[in-house]
Design an enzyme around this catalytic site. Structure first.
Site, PDB file in Angstrom:
ATOM      1  N   LYS A 153      50.059  39.363  -0.941  1.00  0.00           N
ATOM      2  CA  LYS A 153      48.746  39.730  -1.477  1.00  0.00           C
ATOM      3  C   LYS A 153      48.012  38.531  -2.073  1.00  0.00           C
ATOM      4  O   LYS A 153      48.567  37.462  -2.300  1.00  0.00           O
ATOM      5  CB  LYS A 153      48.904  40.854  -2.507  1.00  0.00           C
ATOM      6  CG  LYS A 153      49.119  42.208  -1.856  1.00  0.00           C
ATOM      7  CD  LYS A 153      48.940  43.345  -2.841  1.00  0.00           C
ATOM      8  CE  LYS A 153      48.828  44.680  -2.099  1.00  0.00           C
ATOM      9  NZ  LYS A 153      48.674  45.812  -3.015  1.00  0.00           N
TER      10      LYS A 153
ATOM     11  N   ARG B  68      56.993  47.984  -0.892  1.00  0.00           N
ATOM     12  CA  ARG B  68      56.208  48.051   0.352  1.00  0.00           C
ATOM     13  C   ARG B  68      56.034  46.629   0.871  1.00  0.00           C
ATOM     14  O   ARG B  68      55.390  45.792   0.229  1.00  0.00           O
ATOM     15  CB  ARG B  68      54.862  48.710   0.077  1.00  0.00           C
ATOM     16  CG  ARG B  68      53.987  48.898   1.304  1.00  0.00           C
ATOM     17  CD  ARG B  68      52.690  49.615   0.933  1.00  0.00           C
ATOM     18  NE  ARG B  68      51.851  49.815   2.102  1.00  0.00           N
ATOM     19  CZ  ARG B  68      50.941  48.930   2.520  1.00  0.00           C
ATOM     20  NH1 ARG B  68      50.778  47.783   1.868  1.00  0.00           N
ATOM     21  NH2 ARG B  68      50.205  49.193   3.584  1.00  0.00           N
TER      22      ARG B  68
END
Length: 286
Positions: free
Chosen positions: A221, A255
């Site tokens: 991210k 995840r």
């Protein structure tokens, strides 16, 4: 005990959720699993490498070309049905904020609705309750789907995360979602700048202390990229470091894009914490 689909996971059992994007424009793989065969090959590989959950997404999280609910369903429903046919015991999650899509994928065999946009469609929890499936309750800071944060301010970011996620979880249970199938997610990058996401990670034990299982979506991210000043394809090491910290603080579900690497990190942390024996223990004993 966390129960999802046919699976049960103990309180100290780390769980990997593998990302399978059914989008042509995903930020990380640029549509590598948009086609059915590459996507099914990705599922096969992820399961072989230790993923217990497959998370199917039909809409890119960031801004981009509009994707209608009909198109999102076209990308996900049939694929969910095929994964269910091939892997009856794997937990199938669908990353969606739309109740109509949630209903369609539940009909196709999904076990978990991953609501990454924090209850923007309150009917999604009602769908989870009606089908008896799990629900991920995420903090997105009130952001609308597919928008980027801009000068977001919190008096106390973790206090806001706890207020929102626990509130969503309690509402879901009140609607009839099985308590043992509800997870909370701090929502790294969603409605947050990099400093917010770092603080959320640093204080993750406060989420764990609520008693709800904690899911973290850290993989490659922007907060990792900004922290280390690395482009998307060079964020794996930062992601794994953040994964190790999150595991030590008690997060349970991860995840991820890199399943095998994450499995090793989680196993190592679990062994250091005393929750998992070494796979081999010969040193000093032979």
């Amino acid at each position: 005990m966390l129960r999802l689909g046919r699976r049960e996971f103990g309180p100290h059992e780390p769980v990997i959720m593998a990302i399978v994007n059914r989008t042509p424009d995903s930020f990380y793989d640029q549509g590598a699993t948009f086609g059915d065969e590459p996507a099914l090959a990705r599922v096969e590989q992820a399961v072989a490498e230790g993923a217990a959950i497959i998370d199917v997404g039909g809409v890119k999280a960031g801004p981009g070309q509009e994707v209608t609910a009909e198109e999102e369903a076209r990308r996900t429903v049939g694929f969910v049905a095929e994964v269910r046919r091939r892997y009856p015991d794997v937990v199938i999650s669908v990353d969606t904020w739309r109740a109509d899509v949630g209903e369609a994928v539940c009909e196709a065999g999904a076990d978990l609705l991953n609501d990454a946009w924090g209850g923007v469609d309150p009917r999604l929890a009602e769908v989870a309750a009606r089908y008896g499936v799990g629900l991920v309750c995420t903090h997105a800071g009130g952001a609308r789907p597919r928008t980027r944060p801009h000068r977001v301010v919190y008096d106390d970011v973790m206090a806001d995360i706890l207020r929102v996620t626990v509130g969503l979880a309690e509402r879901a249970v009140g609607l009839g979602v099985p308590r043992e199938s509800v997870l909370i997610d701090p929502g790294h990058d969603f409605g947050k700048n990099t400093r917010h996401s770092l603080e959320a990670t640093r204080r993750l034990d406060e989420m764990v202390a609520t008693g709800w299982p904690v899911l973290v979506s850290l993989s490659n991210k922007d907060f990792v990229g900004e922290t280390l000043d690395r482009p998307v394809k060079e964020r794996v090491l930062g992601t794994l470091a953040t994964t190790a910290v999150s595991a030590w603080l008690g997060a349970q579900v991860y995840r991820v894009h890199e399943v095998a690497e994450t499995r090793q990190v989680l196993d190592m942390v679990a062994s250091i914490a005393g929750h998992r024996p070494p796979a081999v223990a010969r040193r000093g004993l032979a």
